[in-house]
Design a protein around this motif. Sequence first.
Motif, PDB file in Angstrom:
ATOM      1  N   ALA A 122       0.835  -1.210   0.000  1.00 17.15           N
ATOM      2  CA  ALA A 122       0.000   0.000   0.000  1.00 17.15           C
ATOM      3  C   ALA A 122       0.864   1.252   0.000  1.00 17.15           C
ATOM      4  N   MET A 123       1.855   1.265  -0.887  1.00 13.97           N
ATOM      5  CA  MET A 123       2.722   2.438  -1.038  1.00 13.97           C
ATOM      6  C   MET A 123       2.737   2.869  -2.498  1.00 13.97           C
ATOM      7  N   ALA A 124       2.858   4.173  -2.704  1.00 11.66           N
ATOM      8  CA  ALA A 124       2.925   4.738  -4.051  1.00 11.66           C
ATOM      9  C   ALA A 124       4.138   5.666  -4.123  1.00 11.66           C
ATOM     10  N   TYR A 125       4.594   5.916  -5.352  1.00 16.05           N
ATOM     11  CA  TYR A 125       5.805   6.734  -5.495  1.00 16.05           C
ATOM     12  C   TYR A 125       5.770   7.516  -6.809  1.00 16.05           C
ATOM     13  N   HIS A 126       6.225   8.760  -6.701  1.00 17.96           N
ATOM     14  CA  HIS A 126       6.506   9.596  -7.870  1.00 17.96           C
ATOM     15  C   HIS A 126       7.702  10.462  -7.502  1.00 17.96           C
ATOM     16  N   ASP A 127       8.561  10.691  -8.483  1.00 16.70           N
ATOM     17  CA  ASP A 127       9.785  11.454  -8.194  1.00 16.70           C
ATOM     18  C   ASP A 127       9.481  12.785  -7.514  1.00 16.70           C
ATOM     19  N   ALA A 128       8.423  13.466  -7.964  1.00 15.05           N
ATOM     20  CA  ALA A 128       8.127  14.800  -7.433  1.00 15.05           C
ATOM     21  C   ALA A 128       7.599  14.746  -6.007  1.00 15.05           C
ATOM     22  N   ASP A 129       6.750  13.752  -5.698  1.00 15.52           N
ATOM     23  CA  ASP A 129       6.128  13.668  -4.375  1.00 15.52           C
ATOM     24  C   ASP A 129       6.858  12.735  -3.422  1.00 15.52           C
ATOM     25  N   GLY A 130       7.768  11.920  -3.953  1.00 13.22           N
ATOM     26  CA  GLY A 130       8.456  10.950  -3.108  1.00 13.22           C
ATOM     27  C   GLY A 130       7.555   9.764  -2.782  1.00 13.22           C
ATOM     28  N   LEU A 131       7.825   9.134  -1.653  1.00 15.12           N
ATOM     29  CA  LEU A 131       7.082   7.944  -1.245  1.00 15.12           C
ATOM     30  C   LEU A 131       5.794   8.338  -0.529  1.00 15.12           C
ATOM     31  N   ILE A 132       4.685   7.799  -0.973  1.00 12.17           N
ATOM     32  CA  ILE A 132       3.394   7.996  -0.307  1.00 12.17           C
ATOM     33  C   ILE A 132       3.126   6.725   0.502  1.00 12.17           C
ATOM     34  N   ASP A 133       3.179   6.819   1.810  1.00 16.99           N
ATOM     35  CA  ASP A 133       3.143   5.636   2.675  1.00 16.99           C
ATOM     36  C   ASP A 133       2.308   5.912   3.927  1.00 16.99           C
ATOM     37  N   PRO A 134       0.985   6.022   3.778  1.00 18.19           N
ATOM     38  CA  PRO A 134       0.161   6.409   4.924  1.00 18.19           C
ATOM     39  C   PRO A 134      -0.036   5.313   5.968  1.00 18.19           C
TER      40      PRO A 134
END
Length: 447
Positions: A122-134
């Motif tokens: 349940a993690m997402a990633y984009h270079d601009a936002d970094g790691l999305i790990d709620p």
Amino acid sequence: MPIQIPIPAACQAILNRLCAHGYRAYIVGGCVRDSLLGCTPHDWDITTDAPPEAVLSVFPDYPVLTTGLQHGTVTVLIGREPYEITTFRIDGAYPDGRHPDSVQFTTSVEDDLARRDFTVNAMAYHDADGLIDPFGGQRDLEAGLIRCVGDPMRRFSEDALRLFRAVRFSAVLGFSIEPKTLSALHALRNTISLVAKERIFSELKKTVAAPYAAEALRTAPDLFFAAVPQLSCLRDVPQNSRYHCFDVFEHTLHALDYAAPDCTVRLAVLLHDTGKAACRTTDADGHDHFYGHPAKSAEIARETLRALRCDNKTLHDVVTLVELHDTVFPMRPVKFRRLLAHIGYELFDRLLAVCRADSAAHAPDVIAPRMAALDDAQREADRLRAKDFCLSLRQLAVNGSDLYALGLRDAEIGKMLNRLLDSVICGQLENDRDRLLRSVERSIKSK
């Protein structure tokens, strides 16, 4: 230091194009998990706030697959590689314990991640936002934990296949299952019956072929037996014998630990002693015997694999390996060559792999001589293979046309070819064309 994940050029191009059209887009799920573990992902999945129709309009110049459109998924093909692009979504209720009855699109990536099975997925990633790990997926990766997103009872109740997926990820990654997640897994184990047998078999194959298969199955045996009821015969079968130091289930798990990471071999190891419970007898001295268990185990293996909708080749190979797993080596040269002719070199190599795993899980004082005999068998098979020793009709120096020219017809030809092959295997004849034909001529004249 911010996390940076290298993304393949084609996948990055998809992210860039979505963002250039004003949408948010991330790589998501397993590819993020594997990248953080330092592994090369097999698939690169993308999630976005773009509705499916918008995704189609953004990629008019690429082939697309729309089979998942009702669930918000568009597959874009770049260089024949598929990239799934799924719109952020919230799933509705799961009335059948497998599929949501509705899908609602959302603009929140956090809402999308909240519907997923385990924190490490349940993690997402984009270079601009970094790691999305709620939900702490990175923390659980570092701790080596499989943990459900949110309430485990709810996650498993939504989709019963997640029960087996938890065990599979534990087997693949060598992670422990977090206590509350494990407790829910035990409580809901019987709901695995809601899952199609094909899906269970798919997870079972991935699990038994994984590096930490034995420990994962040891963690959740009740789920394992609920998923594949035919294998409950492995449970609670003692082996009071000088040849064994474990009961049948523990012996099987130890053998899995030693088995080559080949799915067919691992399945055969899993099933090789399933017949022992039915064949167990105890003599006057309290020693257990399991006469006839290879044939009974092969019967159970066939029943189990058919119930799991196994493909025919895998079923044949696994049942053959189970039936032959107790083969005693060394054996007479003729018997050895006949065994090779019967199953072929590829399956013979797998048989030795099963026998090695089985032997390694025996009592310590009987392991070394068994392994030495198996090593000798491997060397002899390799010698015959290098020599291209004739073990099949295809290798025989004569064929049906040759025998037809000598006057044989129809069934006579097949019978004579098989007789010649057996004579070559037994060493009574050389695989030489002239000598074989002279043998046929003598046989015809003697009639």
